[in-house]
Scaffold this active site. Sequence first.
Site, PDB file in Angstrom:
ATOM      1  N   ASP A   1      67.745   5.713 -10.446  1.00 20.05           N
ATOM      2  CA  ASP A   1      67.460   5.753 -11.176  1.00 20.05           C
ATOM      3  C   ASP A   1      66.526   4.433 -11.965  1.00 20.05           C
ATOM      4  OD1 ASP A   1      69.114   4.030 -11.400  1.00 20.05           O
ATOM      5  OD2 ASP A   1      70.041   4.964 -13.025  1.00 20.05           O
TER       6      ASP A   1
ATOM      7  N   HIS B   1      70.793  -1.086  -3.075  1.00 20.36           N
ATOM      8  CA  HIS B   1      70.950  -1.447  -4.384  1.00 20.36           C
ATOM      9  C   HIS B   1      70.952  -0.775  -5.507  1.00 20.36           C
ATOM     10  CE1 HIS B   1      72.493  -5.482  -2.320  1.00 20.36           C
ATOM     11  NE2 HIS B   1      72.528  -4.206  -1.964  1.00 20.36           N
ATOM     12  N   ASP B   2      69.682  -0.231  -5.384  1.00 19.85           N
ATOM     13  CA  ASP B   2      69.855   1.106  -7.019  1.00 19.85           C
ATOM     14  C   ASP B   2      70.153   1.848  -7.261  1.00 19.85           C
ATOM     15  OD1 ASP B   2      68.209   2.020  -9.177  1.00 19.85           O
ATOM     16  OD2 ASP B   2      66.667   3.308  -7.867  1.00 19.85           O
TER      17      ASP B   2
ATOM     18  N   HIS C   1      70.302  -3.349   8.891  1.00 22.72           N
ATOM     19  CA  HIS C   1      70.148  -5.002   9.578  1.00 22.72           C
ATOM     20  C   HIS C   1      69.440  -5.119  10.455  1.00 22.72           C
ATOM     21  CE1 HIS C   1      74.177  -5.519   6.605  1.00 22.72           C
ATOM     22  NE2 HIS C   1      73.061  -5.218   5.785  1.00 22.72           N
ATOM     23  N   THR C   2      69.016  -4.404  10.863  1.00 21.18           N
ATOM     24  CA  THR C   2      68.071  -3.977  11.521  1.00 21.18           C
ATOM     25  C   THR C   2      66.573  -5.277  11.831  1.00 21.18           C
ATOM     26  OG1 THR C   2      66.332  -3.069  13.866  1.00 21.18           O
ATOM     27  CG2 THR C   2      66.383  -1.961  11.462  1.00 21.18           C
TER      28      THR C   2
ATOM     29  N   ASN D   1      73.531  -8.983  -5.906  1.00 20.75           N
ATOM     30  CA  ASN D   1      71.970  -9.046  -6.351  1.00 20.75           C
ATOM     31  C   ASN D   1      71.166 -10.186  -7.113  1.00 20.75           C
ATOM     32  OD1 ASN D   1      71.583  -6.407  -5.874  1.00 20.75           O
ATOM     33  ND2 ASN D   1      72.313  -5.431  -7.912  1.00 20.75           N
TER      34      ASN D   1
ATOM     35  N   GLU E   1      71.113  -6.125 -14.206  1.00 16.52           N
ATOM     36  CA  GLU E   1      72.014  -5.435 -13.048  1.00 16.52           C
ATOM     37  C   GLU E   1      71.499  -7.207 -11.862  1.00 16.52           C
ATOM     38  OE1 GLU E   1      71.437  -1.963 -11.063  1.00 16.52           O
ATOM     39  OE2 GLU E   1      71.818  -0.849 -12.931  1.00 16.52           O
TER      40      GLU E   1
ATOM     41  N   ARG F   1      66.167  -2.726   1.027  1.00 19.26           N
ATOM     42  CA  ARG F   1      67.658  -3.206   0.516  1.00 19.26           C
ATOM     43  C   ARG F   1      67.685  -2.850  -0.970  1.00 19.26           C
ATOM     44  NH1 ARG F   1      70.413  -8.879  -0.362  1.00 19.26           N
ATOM     45  NH2 ARG F   1      72.579  -8.392  -1.152  1.00 19.26           N
TER      46      ARG F   1
HETATM   47  C1  HEM Z   1      77.840  -1.576   4.674  1.00 18.28           C
HETATM   48  C2  HEM Z   1      77.540  -2.067   3.738  1.00 18.28           C
HETATM   49  C3  HEM Z   1      76.451  -3.647   3.829  1.00 18.28           C
HETATM   50  C4  HEM Z   1      76.861  -4.999   3.134  1.00 18.28           C
HETATM   51  C5  HEM Z   1      77.990  -5.201   3.065  1.00 18.28           C
HETATM   52  C6  HEM Z   1      75.808  -5.020   3.196  1.00 18.28           C
HETATM   53  C7  HEM Z   1      75.406  -7.222   3.116  1.00 18.28           C
HETATM   54  C8  HEM Z   1      74.256  -7.537   3.013  1.00 18.28           C
HETATM   55  C9  HEM Z   1      73.964  -8.946   2.727  1.00 18.28           C
HETATM   56  C10 HEM Z   1      75.933  -9.962   2.383  1.00 18.28           C
HETATM   57  C11 HEM Z   1      72.663  -9.315   3.365  1.00 18.28           C
HETATM   58  C12 HEM Z   1      71.926 -10.603   2.696  1.00 18.28           C
HETATM   59  C13 HEM Z   1      72.237 -11.437   1.478  1.00 18.28           C
HETATM   60  C14 HEM Z   1      71.755 -12.360   1.358  1.00 18.28           C
HETATM   61  O1  HEM Z   1      71.874 -13.127   2.326  1.00 18.28           O
HETATM   62  O2  HEM Z   1      71.136 -12.637  -0.013  1.00 18.28           O
HETATM   63  C15 HEM Z   1      72.216  -7.822   3.200  1.00 18.28           C
HETATM   64  C16 HEM Z   1      70.667  -8.150   3.486  1.00 18.28           C
HETATM   65  C17 HEM Z   1      70.371  -6.293   3.893  1.00 18.28           C
HETATM   66  N1  HEM Z   1      70.531  -5.524   3.440  1.00 18.28           N
HETATM   67 FE1  HEM Z   1      72.429  -4.841   3.746  1.00 18.28          FE
HETATM   68  N2  HEM Z   1      74.703  -4.583   3.590  1.00 18.28           N
HETATM   69  C18 HEM Z   1      74.972  -3.048   3.607  1.00 18.28           C
HETATM   70  C19 HEM Z   1      74.872  -1.990   3.935  1.00 18.28           C
HETATM   71  C20 HEM Z   1      72.858  -1.991   3.322  1.00 18.28           C
HETATM   72  C21 HEM Z   1      72.421  -0.667   4.099  1.00 18.28           C
HETATM   73  C22 HEM Z   1      73.193   0.728   3.365  1.00 18.28           C
HETATM   74  C23 HEM Z   1      71.007  -0.813   4.034  1.00 18.28           C
HETATM   75  C24 HEM Z   1      69.499  -0.225   4.007  1.00 18.28           C
HETATM   76  C25 HEM Z   1      70.002   0.583   4.265  1.00 18.28           C
HETATM   77  C26 HEM Z   1      70.788  -2.452   3.757  1.00 18.28           C
HETATM   78  C27 HEM Z   1      69.747  -3.569   3.680  1.00 18.28           C
HETATM   79  C28 HEM Z   1      69.569  -4.541   4.444  1.00 18.28           C
HETATM   80  C29 HEM Z   1      68.288  -5.171   4.696  1.00 18.28           C
HETATM   81  C30 HEM Z   1      67.363  -4.872   4.833  1.00 18.28           C
HETATM   82  C31 HEM Z   1      68.910  -7.326   4.149  1.00 18.28           C
HETATM   83  C32 HEM Z   1      68.094  -7.846   4.829  1.00 18.28           C
HETATM   84  C33 HEM Z   1      67.403  -8.176   3.232  1.00 18.28           C
HETATM   85  C34 HEM Z   1      65.991  -8.707   3.162  1.00 18.28           C
HETATM   86  O3  HEM Z   1      65.357  -9.902   4.106  1.00 18.28           O
HETATM   87  O4  HEM Z   1      65.193  -9.178   2.137  1.00 18.28           O
HETATM   88  N3  HEM Z   1      72.044  -3.264   3.746  1.00 18.28           N
HETATM   89  N4  HEM Z   1      73.096  -6.764   3.116  1.00 18.28           N
END
Ligand code: HEM
Length: 325
Positions: free
Chosen positions: A80, A72-73, A199-200, A100, A94, A68
């Site tokens: 970068d 976000h980078d 999100h797997t 973030n 950021e 993630r």
């Molecule tokens: C499609 C749009 C996306 C949205 C709206 C989104 C939103 C979010 C949100 C709200 C969280 C939880 C953050 C928290 O509770 O603090 C999250 C976690 C996460 N996201 Fe996304 N995300 C998106 C796309 C992606 C992409 C493209 C990736 C990577 C390829 C990604 C990887 C992750 C991972 C791995 C987590 C868990 C992080 C952790 O446990 O530290 N997400 N995301």
Amino acid sequence: MDNNMKFFNTFFTLAVISLLLLISNVPCEAQLSPTFYDTTCPNATTIIRTSIRRAISAERRMAASLIRLHFHDCFVQGCDASILLDDTSTIQSEKNALPNINSVRGFEVIEAAKLEVERACPRVVSCADILTLAARDSSVAVGGPSWTVRLGRRDSTIASLTLANSDLPGPFDNLTRLVEAFMNKSLSARDMVALSGGHTLGQAQCFLFRTRIYSNGTDIDPNFASTRRRQCPQTGGDSNLAPLDLVTPNSFDNSYYRNIVQRRGLLQSDQILLSGGSTDSIVTEYSNNPQLFASDFANAMIRMSEIQPLLGQNGIIRRVCSAIN
Ligand code: HEM
Ligand SMILES: *[C@@H]1O[C@H](CO)[C@@H](O)[C@H](O)[C@H]1NC(C)=O
Ligand SMILES: *[C@@H]1O[C@H](CO)[C@@H](O)[C@H](O)[C@H]1NC(C)=O
Ligand SMILES: *[C@@H]1O[C@H](CO)[C@@H](O)[C@H](O)[C@H]1NC(C)=O
Ligand SMILES: *[C@@H]1O[C@H](CO)[C@@H](O)[C@H](O)[C@H]1NC(C)=O
């Protein structure tokens, strides 16, 4: 024309072309390459992989967090390492942007890897490349696909709090906006669905999915909603965590999509991928075909990792990732 003549013509043409290329002296455009550090820091990728694997062994969730962090980078000024910069009098970090703050993690893991790489080859390997390799190594460490990382990104000297707030998609965005946010980074709707498969892995905080689990909507499995409500009350417990993939949050597989098919997506932005729109068929495909998901994910990660890199003489190689030299 006889054969000798043909041969001579071909030879002559090639010779002229070669000569033109030589004298035109076009500066070779800097580009990413998998062998970028092969002569300047041959051990870099090994040092990084060892360091990242150590961090994931200590805490499995770190794989999710690093994937993630890389996302976000890359969505903010390109890949970068701008997200790694701390606040100074001239830098608005950021890290304090809405998507973030109190959310992205893994900074110390990247900094530790950087320290080890600096020990072997000072001022050679960028933080942006370390973060890119860390995302790939994280995927592999938890059973996900591997892919070849092209290297040579350089580090920014600036960050943008404003762009971090505007360019990253949010969990309450509708499908049109999600598609647009990725399209704005030259990524397709299919890339968006495949990358959402990140999100797997990992966890999300209660305040980011509360509306959904208390909505009584038809797009959520009532049993799933009721289970999630136990750890996410209507008021309070904002930062309580729940797994984004309720089946296997610590390993990379396609259950994220199988959850969605069963109306058990955690975030609104997860479930919306299967809501009667253009992405329905992609979710269904991935839910039925884990290999297809893994290979689309890998290819989309490569595309995401090559958003607007700083190349050649642009940017810098930071000594530490949190500050400019
Ligand atoms: C499609 C749009 C996306 C949205 C709206 C989104 C939103 C979010 C949100 C709200 C969280 C939880 C953050 C928290 O509770 O603090 C999250 C976690 C996460 N996201 Fe996304 N995300 C998106 C796309 C992606 C992409 C493209 C990736 C990577 C390829 C990604 C990887 C992750 C991972 C791995 C987590 C868990 C992080 C952790 O446990 O530290 N997400 N995301
Ligand atoms: C790379 O690692 C090998 C073996 O661990 C070591 O002998 C060599 O000095 C290292 N090279 C660099 C450039 O750090
Ligand atoms: C999606 O959201 C945007 C902004 O939040 C809004 O302008 C647009 O009308 C919405 N589109 C749909 C189809 O709901
Ligand atoms: C996409 O880019 C356009 C043009 O810069 C901007 O107006 C729009 O808000 C962006 N959309 C998203 C979802 O980031
Ligand atoms: C959903 O249903 C519960 C129990 O019937 C009720 O307390 C709650 O107010 C409802 N929520 C919404 C958003 O309608």
